[in-house]
Design a protein around this motif. Structure first.
Motif, PDB file in Angstrom:
ATOM      1  N   SER A  46      16.991  22.896  81.412  1.00  0.00           N
ATOM      2  CA  SER A  46      15.879  23.759  80.998  1.00  0.00           C
ATOM      3  C   SER A  46      16.123  24.284  79.582  1.00  0.00           C
ATOM      4  CB  SER A  46      15.725  24.920  81.975  1.00  0.00           C
ATOM      5  OG  SER A  46      16.838  25.783  81.896  1.00  0.00           O
ATOM      6  N   LYS A  47      15.087  24.803  78.965  1.00  0.00           N
ATOM      7  CA  LYS A  47      15.215  25.341  77.609  1.00  0.00           C
ATOM      8  C   LYS A  47      16.021  26.631  77.586  1.00  0.00           C
ATOM      9  CE  LYS A  47      10.936  23.290  75.991  1.00  0.00           C
ATOM     10  NZ  LYS A  47       9.584  23.504  75.514  1.00  0.00           N
ATOM     11  N   ASP A  48      15.977  27.403  78.679  1.00  0.00           N
ATOM     12  CA  ASP A  48      16.730  28.654  78.785  1.00  0.00           C
ATOM     13  C   ASP A  48      17.368  28.704  80.169  1.00  0.00           C
ATOM     14  OD1 ASP A  48      17.586  31.334  79.123  1.00  0.00           O
ATOM     15  OD2 ASP A  48      16.031  32.065  77.764  1.00  0.00           O
ATOM     16  N   MET A  59      15.985  30.238  83.836  1.00  0.00           N
ATOM     17  CA  MET A  59      15.694  29.315  84.932  1.00  0.00           C
ATOM     18  C   MET A  59      16.545  29.650  86.150  1.00  0.00           C
ATOM     19  SD  MET A  59      13.865  26.920  86.178  1.00  0.00           S
ATOM     20  CE  MET A  59      13.074  25.939  84.916  1.00  0.00           C
ATOM     21  N   ALA A  60      17.779  30.009  85.945  1.00  0.00           N
ATOM     22  CA  ALA A  60      18.641  30.393  87.063  1.00  0.00           C
ATOM     23  C   ALA A  60      18.079  31.623  87.775  1.00  0.00           C
ATOM     24  CB  ALA A  60      20.059  30.655  86.576  1.00  0.00           C
ATOM     25  N   GLU A  61      17.609  32.587  87.026  1.00  0.00           N
ATOM     26  CA  GLU A  61      16.997  33.787  87.614  1.00  0.00           C
ATOM     27  C   GLU A  61      15.722  33.425  88.375  1.00  0.00           C
ATOM     28  OE1 GLU A  61      16.551  37.921  88.497  1.00  0.00           O
ATOM     29  OE2 GLU A  61      18.255  36.736  87.832  1.00  0.00           O
ATOM     30  N   ALA A  62      14.913  32.553  87.792  1.00  0.00           N
ATOM     31  CA  ALA A  62      13.691  32.110  88.455  1.00  0.00           C
ATOM     32  C   ALA A  62      14.018  31.403  89.769  1.00  0.00           C
ATOM     33  CB  ALA A  62      12.899  31.180  87.535  1.00  0.00           C
ATOM     34  N   MET A  63      15.032  30.573  89.763  1.00  0.00           N
ATOM     35  CA  MET A  63      15.438  29.867  90.984  1.00  0.00           C
ATOM     36  C   MET A  63      15.923  30.854  92.044  1.00  0.00           C
ATOM     37  SD  MET A  63      14.898  26.650  90.765  1.00  0.00           S
ATOM     38  CE  MET A  63      14.886  25.205  89.743  1.00  0.00           C
ATOM     39  N   LYS A  64      16.680  31.836  91.636  1.00  0.00           N
ATOM     40  CA  LYS A  64      17.171  32.853  92.567  1.00  0.00           C
ATOM     41  C   LYS A  64      15.999  33.560  93.251  1.00  0.00           C
ATOM     42  CE  LYS A  64      19.200  37.393  92.654  1.00  0.00           C
ATOM     43  NZ  LYS A  64      19.404  38.561  91.850  1.00  0.00           N
ATOM     44  N   LEU A  65      15.055  34.001  92.450  1.00  0.00           N
ATOM     45  CA  LEU A  65      13.898  34.710  93.004  1.00  0.00           C
ATOM     46  C   LEU A  65      13.046  33.798  93.887  1.00  0.00           C
ATOM     47  CD1 LEU A  65      12.938  36.745  89.822  1.00  0.00           C
ATOM     48  CD2 LEU A  65      14.054  37.616  91.886  1.00  0.00           C
ATOM     49  N   THR A 121      11.005  27.112  96.152  1.00  0.00           N
ATOM     50  CA  THR A 121      10.274  27.952  97.100  1.00  0.00           C
ATOM     51  C   THR A 121       9.715  27.107  98.244  1.00  0.00           C
ATOM     52  OG1 THR A 121       9.656  29.490  95.346  1.00  0.00           O
ATOM     53  CG2 THR A 121       8.372  29.586  97.365  1.00  0.00           C
ATOM     54  N   ILE A 122       9.113  25.988  97.914  1.00  0.00           N
ATOM     55  CA  ILE A 122       8.543  25.114  98.946  1.00  0.00           C
ATOM     56  C   ILE A 122       9.627  24.642  99.904  1.00  0.00           C
ATOM     57  CG2 ILE A 122       7.450  22.867  99.333  1.00  0.00           C
ATOM     58  CD1 ILE A 122       5.898  23.397  96.670  1.00  0.00           C
ATOM     59  N   ALA A 123      10.770  24.250  99.366  1.00  0.00           N
ATOM     60  CA  ALA A 123      11.871  23.790 100.224  1.00  0.00           C
ATOM     61  C   ALA A 123      12.281  24.879 101.209  1.00  0.00           C
ATOM     62  CB  ALA A 123      13.063  23.373  99.365  1.00  0.00           C
TER      63      ALA A 123
END
Length: 74
Positions: free
Chosen positions: A31-33, A37-43, A12-14
């Motif tokens: 990551s553990k899941d 993590m991919a969904e979190a990165m997308k959002l 997000t900062i980037a």
């Protein structure tokens, strides 16, 4: 941008700083899941880009109240 992106807030900062894209693999792969993590990165990428495009409020040296002080029922 690449390197140093370990979690969604980094992405997000980037994007808020105006990066055109963020390359990532390690943050997701280690990551553990990975799916979450991919969904979190997308959002995070979407949020950061929207924030960049909308433009932030001016930075201020001191805080100031945004609500009126007079006329408040006590």
């Amino acid at each position: 941008m690449d390197a140093g992106v370990g979690t969604a807030s980094d992405a997000t900062i980037a994007m808020e700083l105006g990066a055109d894209a963020v390359l990532m693999n390690t943050a997701i792969a280690e990551s553990k899941d990975a799916a979450k993590m991919a969904e979190a990165m997308k959002l995070a990428i979407e949020a950061g880009r929207l924030a960049y495009l909308s433009g932030r409020m001016p930075r201020r040296l001191y805080a100031s109240a945004s609500s009126p002080i007079t006329g408040v029922v006590r």
